[in-house]
Write an enzyme that holds these catalytic residues in place. Structure first.
Site, short mmCIF file in Angstrom:
data_model
loop_
_atom_site.label_atom_id
_atom_site.label_comp_id
_atom_site.label_asym_id
_atom_site.label_seq_id
_atom_site.Cartn_x
_atom_site.Cartn_y
_atom_site.Cartn_z
N CYS A 75 22.26 30.69 22.79
CA CYS A 75 23.12 29.93 21.88
C CYS A 75 24.03 30.94 21.19
O CYS A 75 23.56 31.81 20.44
CB CYS A 75 22.24 29.21 20.86
SG CYS A 75 23.18 28.38 19.58
N CYS A 83 32.03 29.32 9.06
CA CYS A 83 32.66 28.11 9.61
C CYS A 83 33.40 27.39 8.49
O CYS A 83 32.91 27.30 7.37
CB CYS A 83 31.59 27.20 10.20
SG CYS A 83 32.29 25.75 11.00
N CYS A 130 29.94 21.25 7.15
CA CYS A 130 28.98 20.15 7.26
C CYS A 130 27.88 20.38 6.21
O CYS A 130 27.39 21.50 6.05
CB CYS A 130 28.37 20.09 8.66
SG CYS A 130 29.62 19.90 9.94
N CYS A 175 24.40 22.06 7.11
CA CYS A 175 24.43 23.27 7.94
C CYS A 175 24.54 24.54 7.09
O CYS A 175 25.42 24.65 6.23
CB CYS A 175 25.60 23.18 8.90
SG CYS A 175 25.88 24.69 9.83
N CYS A 222 18.95 24.80 15.09
CA CYS A 222 20.28 24.22 14.87
C CYS A 222 20.63 24.13 13.39
O CYS A 222 19.87 23.59 12.61
CB CYS A 222 20.28 22.84 15.49
SG CYS A 222 21.80 21.96 15.23
#
Ligand code: SF4
Length: 342
Positions: free
Chosen positions: A97, A104, A108, A111, A328
């Site tokens: 991954c 980022c 979100c 996250c 994740c």
């Protein structure tokens, strides 16, 4: 490892030299140019001076108790940090991954990377180096990287050109030779990126982070939904499917009491009941002081049953690497005593 710089150094060499260099880098997985014994000494010297093989340094390597997940924090040459994860599945898949950005900008709410803000895009070399690191590690165990997923830090379509260049290098038959069907890009639904990738002659897999069947909740979880609503994304996905005839995965994080009710499952069934759509349910991974919690197992099962009864294919992602914060939404590049401080 900058292929363009390497090509410059090889500009006056016969064309077979580039093939030899690619074989040494991507198949023999050399760590320094002296190992490329097929090349003349003076060329190895020139490459050593001008083209370092790895500019990203593995600063921390964390392995889960069951040995199935390995997370690496890489220090980049400007001092910033990124994370990448290798997952060894029970079948023979060995999935890397990779991160596509440092931090980022999408933000979100669930996250860890999103809470960190955006620093910069990664170059194609920095993306490739993450994969090569794990390929060398696996080589010691006589294994290979079988899949690469762009699901680490960053939104891949916000760094489209570098991500695409990295994919082409990974896919190159004279290079890493990883089939495009073994490469997946996960996006929050950047329409321009979905359109562009549908026009590439590459059969990579597309995944959409959906996480809600209605715009109100999705905008709360993912503010980017105000720009790219569910309707707009699904229209772009349908167009993508028309062009590519490829299946598309919709990722759905199961967050307790937020998006995991029967009502939501029914709404989701209605909007995703299409032949080439399928859903991947993911148990939420708690981050820092997050307000969110993972859904209970029985709730996930019920949600899954409702989707399946309506004819939707559903897969479930297992909880890999949660204790080393390699799952994740948990990647931040900052580790303090094994904990990502978010
Ligand atoms: S989930 Fe992906 S797009 Fe959203 S903030 Fe995290 S890294 Fe960015």
């Amino acid at each position: 490892m900058d292929l363009k710089k390497i090509e410059k150094v090889l500009a006056k060499e016969p064309p077979f030299r580039l093939k030899q260099v690619k074989k040494a880098l991507f198949q023999d997985l050399i760590e320094n140019w002296n190992k490329a014994t097929i090349l003349p000494q003076n060329l190895r010297q020139k490459l050593s001076e001008n083209c370092p093989i790895s500019e990203s340094k593995p600063e921390k390597i964390l392995t889960s108790k069951n040995n199935q997940t390995i997370k690496v924090v890489f220090g980049l040459k400007d001092g910033l940090k990124i994370e990448s994860v290798l997952t060894k599945h029970k079948d023979d898949r060995r999935t890397v991954c990779v991160s596509s950005q440092v931090g980022c900008a999408i933000g979100c709410r669930f996250c860890a990377t999103g809470q960190q803000g955006f620093k910069r895009d990664l170059t194609s070399s920095e993306i490739i180096e993450q994969t090569l690191f794990f390929a060398r590690l696996l080589k010691k165990e006589k294994e290979k990287v079988t899949n690469v997923v762009f699901m680490g830090m960053g939104e891949p379509f916000m760094n489209y050109d570098n991500v695409l260049e990295a994919i082409k290098i990974l896919n190159d038959k004279e290079g890493f030779n990883l089939g495009a069907r073994r490469i997946s890009i996960s996006t929050v639904g950047i329409i321009e990126g979905i359109k562009k990738i549908s026009q590439e002659k590459l059969q990579v897999n597309l995944a959409i982070s959906l996480h809600s069947p209605n715009n109100k909740l999705r905008s709360r979880l993912m503010p980017i939904n105000r720009k790219y609503s569910i309707e707009k994304i699904l229209a772009a996905v349908d167009d993508y499917i028309k062009k590519t005839k490829r299946r598309v995965m919709f990722e759905y994080l199961m967050i307790d009491g937020v998006n995991d009710s029967e009502k939501e499952a029914e709404k989701l069934s209605k909007i995703l009941r299409k032949p080439l759509y399928f859903v991947n349910l993911i148990s939420f991974n708690p981050i820092g002081h997050s307000q969110f919690k993972p859904s209970a197992g029985w709730k996930i099962k019920k949600f899954k049953d409702i989707l399946e009864k309506s004819g939707i294919t559903v897969t479930q992602r297992y909880r890999f690497g949660r204790e080393i914060l390699a799952a994740c939404g948990q990647l931040t590049g900052r580790i303090k005593n094994g904990v990502n401080p978010v």
